[in-house]
Design an enzyme around this catalytic site. Structure first.
Site, PDB file in Angstrom:
ATOM      1  N   HIS A   1      -5.948 -16.184   4.673  1.00  0.00           N
ATOM      2  CA  HIS A   1      -5.351 -17.070   3.852  1.00  0.00           C
ATOM      3  C   HIS A   1      -4.812 -18.530   4.298  1.00  0.00           C
ATOM      4  CE1 HIS A   1      -1.621 -15.117   4.665  1.00  0.00           C
ATOM      5  NE2 HIS A   1      -1.151 -16.421   4.472  1.00  0.00           N
TER       6      HIS A   1
ATOM      7  N   HIS B   1      -4.192 -15.698  11.800  1.00  0.00           N
ATOM      8  CA  HIS B   1      -3.763 -17.063  11.716  1.00  0.00           C
ATOM      9  C   HIS B   1      -3.689 -17.866  12.835  1.00  0.00           C
ATOM     10  CE1 HIS B   1      -3.290 -14.611   8.033  1.00  0.00           C
ATOM     11  NE2 HIS B   1      -2.008 -14.278   8.439  1.00  0.00           N
TER      12      HIS B   1
ATOM     13  N   GLU C   1       8.971 -17.116  10.704  1.00  0.00           N
ATOM     14  CA  GLU C   1       9.603 -16.964   9.550  1.00  0.00           C
ATOM     15  C   GLU C   1      10.889 -16.412   9.514  1.00  0.00           C
ATOM     16  OE1 GLU C   1       6.517 -13.863   7.357  1.00  0.00           O
ATOM     17  OE2 GLU C   1       6.132 -13.555   9.456  1.00  0.00           O
TER      18      GLU C   1
ATOM     19  N   ASP D   1     -10.365   6.912  -8.052  1.00  0.00           N
ATOM     20  CA  ASP D   1      -9.943   7.331  -6.657  1.00  0.00           C
ATOM     21  C   ASP D   1     -11.295   6.789  -5.638  1.00  0.00           C
ATOM     22  OD1 ASP D   1      -9.410   8.235  -4.318  1.00  0.00           O
ATOM     23  OD2 ASP D   1      -8.533  10.133  -5.030  1.00  0.00           O
ATOM     24  N   LEU D   2     -10.691   5.880  -4.899  1.00  0.00           N
ATOM     25  CA  LEU D   2     -11.911   5.201  -4.088  1.00  0.00           C
ATOM     26  C   LEU D   2     -12.432   6.344  -3.045  1.00  0.00           C
ATOM     27  CD1 LEU D   2     -10.220   1.752  -3.470  1.00  0.00           C
ATOM     28  CD2 LEU D   2     -12.346   2.297  -5.043  1.00  0.00           C
TER      29      LEU D   2
ATOM     30  N   LYS E   1      -5.065 -22.747   2.891  1.00  0.00           N
ATOM     31  CA  LYS E   1      -3.794 -23.673   2.587  1.00  0.00           C
ATOM     32  C   LYS E   1      -4.003 -25.062   2.675  1.00  0.00           C
ATOM     33  CE  LYS E   1      -0.092 -20.490   4.875  1.00  0.00           C
ATOM     34  NZ  LYS E   1       0.868 -20.421   3.804  1.00  0.00           N
TER      35      LYS E   1
ATOM     36  N   LYS F   1       9.361 -13.110  13.435  1.00  0.00           N
ATOM     37  CA  LYS F   1      10.133 -12.692  12.161  1.00  0.00           C
ATOM     38  C   LYS F   1      11.467 -13.060  12.487  1.00  0.00           C
ATOM     39  CE  LYS F   1       6.972  -9.759   9.726  1.00  0.00           C
ATOM     40  NZ  LYS F   1       6.798 -10.809   8.572  1.00  0.00           N
TER      41      LYS F   1
ATOM     42  N   ASP G   1      -0.718  -9.119  13.510  1.00  0.00           N
ATOM     43  CA  ASP G   1      -0.379  -9.646  12.084  1.00  0.00           C
ATOM     44  C   ASP G   1      -0.452 -11.180  12.007  1.00  0.00           C
ATOM     45  OD1 ASP G   1       0.241  -8.891   9.527  1.00  0.00           O
ATOM     46  OD2 ASP G   1       2.247  -9.798  10.010  1.00  0.00           O
TER      47      ASP G   1
ATOM     48  N   LYS H   1      -7.393  -9.021   5.422  1.00  0.00           N
ATOM     49  CA  LYS H   1      -7.001  -8.661   6.754  1.00  0.00           C
ATOM     50  C   LYS H   1      -6.117  -7.342   6.660  1.00  0.00           C
ATOM     51  CE  LYS H   1      -2.511 -10.500   7.419  1.00  0.00           C
ATOM     52  NZ  LYS H   1      -1.557 -11.291   8.122  1.00  0.00           N
TER      53      LYS H   1
HETATM   54  P1  NAP Z   1      -0.434  -1.495  -1.818  1.00  0.00           P
HETATM   55  O1  NAP Z   1       0.820  -2.169  -2.467  1.00  0.00           O
HETATM   56  O2  NAP Z   1       0.013  -0.079  -1.274  1.00  0.00           O
HETATM   57  O3  NAP Z   1      -1.383  -1.353  -2.898  1.00  0.00           O
HETATM   58  C1  NAP Z   1      -2.474  -0.492  -2.689  1.00  0.00           C
HETATM   59  C2  NAP Z   1      -3.629  -0.485  -3.655  1.00  0.00           C
HETATM   60  O4  NAP Z   1      -4.619   0.335  -3.541  1.00  0.00           O
HETATM   61  C3  NAP Z   1      -2.925   0.046  -5.050  1.00  0.00           C
HETATM   62  O5  NAP Z   1      -3.261  -0.651  -6.017  1.00  0.00           O
HETATM   63  C4  NAP Z   1      -3.272   1.415  -4.817  1.00  0.00           C
HETATM   64  O6  NAP Z   1      -3.146   2.090  -6.279  1.00  0.00           O
HETATM   65  C5  NAP Z   1      -4.668   1.218  -4.513  1.00  0.00           C
HETATM   66  N1  NAP Z   1      -5.210   2.394  -4.146  1.00  0.00           N
HETATM   67  C6  NAP Z   1      -4.848   3.073  -2.789  1.00  0.00           C
HETATM   68  N2  NAP Z   1      -5.318   4.361  -2.391  1.00  0.00           N
HETATM   69  C7  NAP Z   1      -6.510   4.357  -3.357  1.00  0.00           C
HETATM   70  C8  NAP Z   1      -7.498   5.285  -3.712  1.00  0.00           C
HETATM   71  N3  NAP Z   1      -7.784   6.208  -3.106  1.00  0.00           N
HETATM   72  N4  NAP Z   1      -8.098   4.802  -4.773  1.00  0.00           N
HETATM   73  C9  NAP Z   1      -7.984   3.843  -5.470  1.00  0.00           C
HETATM   74  N5  NAP Z   1      -6.997   2.919  -5.460  1.00  0.00           N
HETATM   75  C10 NAP Z   1      -6.165   3.087  -4.385  1.00  0.00           C
HETATM   76  O7  NAP Z   1      -1.084  -2.397  -0.512  1.00  0.00           O
HETATM   77  P2  NAP Z   1      -1.103  -4.176  -0.288  1.00  0.00           P
HETATM   78  O8  NAP Z   1       0.193  -4.478   0.026  1.00  0.00           O
HETATM   79  O9  NAP Z   1      -1.372  -4.687  -1.827  1.00  0.00           O
HETATM   80  O10 NAP Z   1      -2.132  -4.201   0.571  1.00  0.00           O
HETATM   81  C11 NAP Z   1      -3.631  -4.158   0.175  1.00  0.00           C
HETATM   82  C12 NAP Z   1      -4.268  -4.460   1.315  1.00  0.00           C
HETATM   83  O11 NAP Z   1      -4.218  -5.959   1.608  1.00  0.00           O
HETATM   84  C13 NAP Z   1      -3.880  -3.892   2.854  1.00  0.00           C
HETATM   85  O12 NAP Z   1      -5.182  -3.948   3.391  1.00  0.00           O
HETATM   86  C14 NAP Z   1      -2.964  -4.923   3.188  1.00  0.00           C
HETATM   87  O13 NAP Z   1      -3.088  -5.014   4.661  1.00  0.00           O
HETATM   88  C15 NAP Z   1      -3.709  -6.250   2.875  1.00  0.00           C
HETATM   89  N6  NAP Z   1      -2.677  -7.353   2.831  1.00  0.00           N
HETATM   90  C16 NAP Z   1      -1.608  -7.254   2.146  1.00  0.00           C
HETATM   91  C17 NAP Z   1      -0.713  -8.354   1.947  1.00  0.00           C
HETATM   92  C18 NAP Z   1       0.345  -8.388   1.116  1.00  0.00           C
HETATM   93  O14 NAP Z   1       1.177  -9.493   1.122  1.00  0.00           O
HETATM   94  N7  NAP Z   1       1.010  -7.244   0.408  1.00  0.00           N
HETATM   95  C19 NAP Z   1      -0.947  -9.641   2.747  1.00  0.00           C
HETATM   96  C20 NAP Z   1      -2.313  -9.662   3.541  1.00  0.00           C
HETATM   97  C21 NAP Z   1      -3.041  -8.529   3.607  1.00  0.00           C
HETATM   98  P3  NAP Z   1      -2.778   3.481  -6.630  1.00  0.00           P
HETATM   99  O15 NAP Z   1      -2.128   4.008  -5.427  1.00  0.00           O
HETATM  100  O16 NAP Z   1      -2.168   3.571  -7.641  1.00  0.00           O
HETATM  101  O17 NAP Z   1      -4.309   4.128  -6.467  1.00  0.00           O
END
Ligand code: NAP
Length: 497
Positions: free
Chosen positions: A172, A234, A210, A86-87, A176, A334, A229, A142
């Site tokens: 990202h 971007h 999009e 747990d971070l 590209k 969007k 966003d 981001k």
């Molecule tokens: P997500 O699906 O909610 O995943 C979050 C991850 O963090 C999970 O692996 C979760 O696992 C872990 N986590 C959360 N709280 C934690 C804690 N206290 N200790 C340890 N692990 C923890 O989110 P995501 O969509 O992947 O996004 C992650 C980041 O990337 C965000 O900042 C988001 O804004 C950014 N981002 C995402 C995308 C995208 O396409 N998804 C695109 C650009 C940027 P557990 O809950 O099991 O611990």
């Protein structure tokens, strides 16, 4: 080179949709340095075996043609490990320290693919556990903050523990291949440089459209909106690539210095430009590819009276000798009519037209970023239809024609993806395609007055039906300058027809 890549948020959406597929492709292409480990971190009750199985299932489901074959995944899986922690709990970092220090890899990359609210805690705890060493690199996803102040606060903490040369802020779009081609076009070819200025360019339009809605991320998106966003990061990075001066060399420092200068030249917002040079929109129900789609306010996780913008259109001016008076228009949204990202450079028309030119006939360069990656150079040629007709007063009639360069056809479609390339860069320590803190802060500083204005403005967004090019007000904004939005090039045009 031995490396450990720690994926904080290793079970999250970003990890299995983008990062692990990118790493797998790098592995498949033989470009991932051997002797590495990929260590997923999350709170899930998994061990190495369980994590490998989790990733195998996700890659099989989402990868399509790029999914690993069973034998390929078996080899890739040997790189995958898992640390449950747990971070937010300082005591949990000891186990991670043990896993990393037992091996002592030459490079350790900490990829923070978790909620930004955890970024500062993670940095502090890495330092407290002895994991913020000179060989550590930290990759920040981001959004880095929600506004100027929160961005500064995160960067201040990061700076306490890491030198700027260790920090890799991801945008990202910079990874590209099409954006790489944009740099190649500008700085590898001398052809356009003499024309790349106010004397020859009437306006530049940047579109990132999009057709998707907010998918399952309604609650997240509602707290973000199109400006944070897409525009702050971007779109402004694309604008920099178009407007920046040629850097003195291809080093990260030289490129980032020029991008920063371009951002500093953005004309600050005034009461008048806030009201007239920015349009926020939100989609209502409509139709995409013949399918009914709901309004933004009906999406799961979105409040019924949400004022969040799903569309933004801006008119931007750059105050320097090269660009003074040339409008740059940015548009992103969007649920628009098509998925397409492109940049259109509209050149000024002939100053003394002696031939019969079609309405609006002038040269344009279209830089196609998505879905195809290519260039179109629009010219005027003799109108074939008029060739056999008697010439009115002997004057030739012109019609539009264009040269089309499709990079996928020319170089093959199997090219390094954005995340694949950026992950390899982070492992190798190449900073060129990552955003420096001063650049990012400058972008937030410029966007902040607009964020404040829109959040205080009681009128709310302009509505547009899903499946269109956005609200009418965005077209009115260009019409005031005597211009119109350009869209639908190549395949996207065929799709619309
Ligand atoms: P997500 O699906 O909610 O995943 C979050 C991850 O963090 C999970 O692996 C979760 O696992 C872990 N986590 C959360 N709280 C934690 C804690 N206290 N200790 C340890 N692990 C923890 O989110 P995501 O969509 O992947 O996004 C992650 C980041 O990337 C965000 O900042 C988001 O804004 C950014 N981002 C995402 C995308 C995208 O396409 N998804 C695109 C650009 C940027 P557990 O809950 O099991 O611990």
């Amino acid at each position: 080179m031995s490396f450990d890549l720690v994926l904080f948020g290793g079970t999250g959406d970003l990890a299995w949709r983008k990062l692990l597929p990118g790493l797998f492709q790098a592995f498949r292409h033989g470009s991932l340095p051997s002797g590495g480990r990929i260590i997923g971190v999350a709170r899930d009750d998994l061990d190495d075996h369980g994590y490998r199985e989790f990733i195998r299932q996700r890659l099989a489901k989402t990868g399509g043609e790029k999914s690993p074959q069973a034998h390929e995944f078996e080899r890739f899986a040997t790189l995958l490990h898992f640390v449950r922690m747990d971070l937010s709990k300082p005591e949990d970092y000891a186990q991670l320290a043990q896993v990393l220090q037992s091996r002592g890899a030459e490079t350790v990359v900490m990829y923070l693919a978790t909620a930004p609210g955890l970024f500062t805690t993670v940095c502090e705890q890495l330092a407290a556990s002895g994991l913020a060493t000179p060989s550590t690199r930290i990759v920040l996803e981001k959004p880095l903050g929600h506004d100027l102040n929160s961005n500064r606060a995160i960067n201040a903490v990061v700076r306490r523990f890491f030198d700027e040369s260790q920090v890799f802020r991801i945008d990202h779009y910079l990874g590209k291949p099409s954006v790489q081609n944009l740099f190649a076009l500008r700085f590898g070819n001398a052809l356009f440089e003499p024309l790349w200025r106010r004397e020859h360019i009437a306006n530049i339009q940047i579109t990132i459209a999009e057709d998707l809605g907010v998918e399952q991320r309604g609650a997240f998106y509602d707290g973000t909106g199109a400006l944070r966003d897409m525009v702050q990061n971007h779109a402004l990075q694309l604008l920099c690539a178009m407007a920046m001066e040629p850097p003195i060399n291809a080093s990260a420092a030289a490129i980032r210095d020029e991008k920063l200068k371009a951002l500093r030249c953005l004309q600050p917002w005034t009461a008048q430009t806030l009201a007239q040079h920015a349009v926020c929109g939100q989609y209502t129900a409509g139709s995409i590819a013949g399918q009914h789609v709901p309004a933004y306010r009906e999406e799961a996780g979105v409040p019924a009276h949400s004022q969040t913008e799903t569309f933004a259109a801006l008119r931007v001016e750059i105050g320097n000798w090269r660009w003074a008076g040339v409008p740059f228009y940015i548009r992103t949204g969007k649920r628009m009519a098509a998925r397409e990202a492109n940049i259109v450079v509209n050149f000024r028309p002939s100053p003394h037209p002696i031939l019969r030119t079609p309405d609006g006939g002038s040269n344009k360069l279209v830089i196609k970023l998505q879905p195809q990656d290519g260039l179109e150079l629009h010219l005027l040629a003799e109108d074939k239809a008029s060739r056999n007709a008697p010439r009115e007063h002997g004057v030739q009639t012109l019609a539009p024609a264009h040269l089309d360069l499709d990079f996928d056809k020319r170089f093959g479609s199997e090219r390094v993806g954005a995340y694949e390339g950026l992950l390899l860069d982070a492992i190798a320590g190449r900073l060129n395609l990552f955003v420096r803190s001063d650049e990012q802060e400058e972008a937030w500083r410029w966007v902040q007055p607009l964020l404040d204005y829109w959040s205080a403005d009681g009128r709310g967004p302009h509505f547009y039906p899903a499946g269109t090019w956005g609200p009418e007000a965005a077209s009115v904004m260009l019409a005031r300058d005597g211009f119109a939005w350009e869209h639908s090039f190549g395949k996207a045009k065929e799709k619309l027809a």
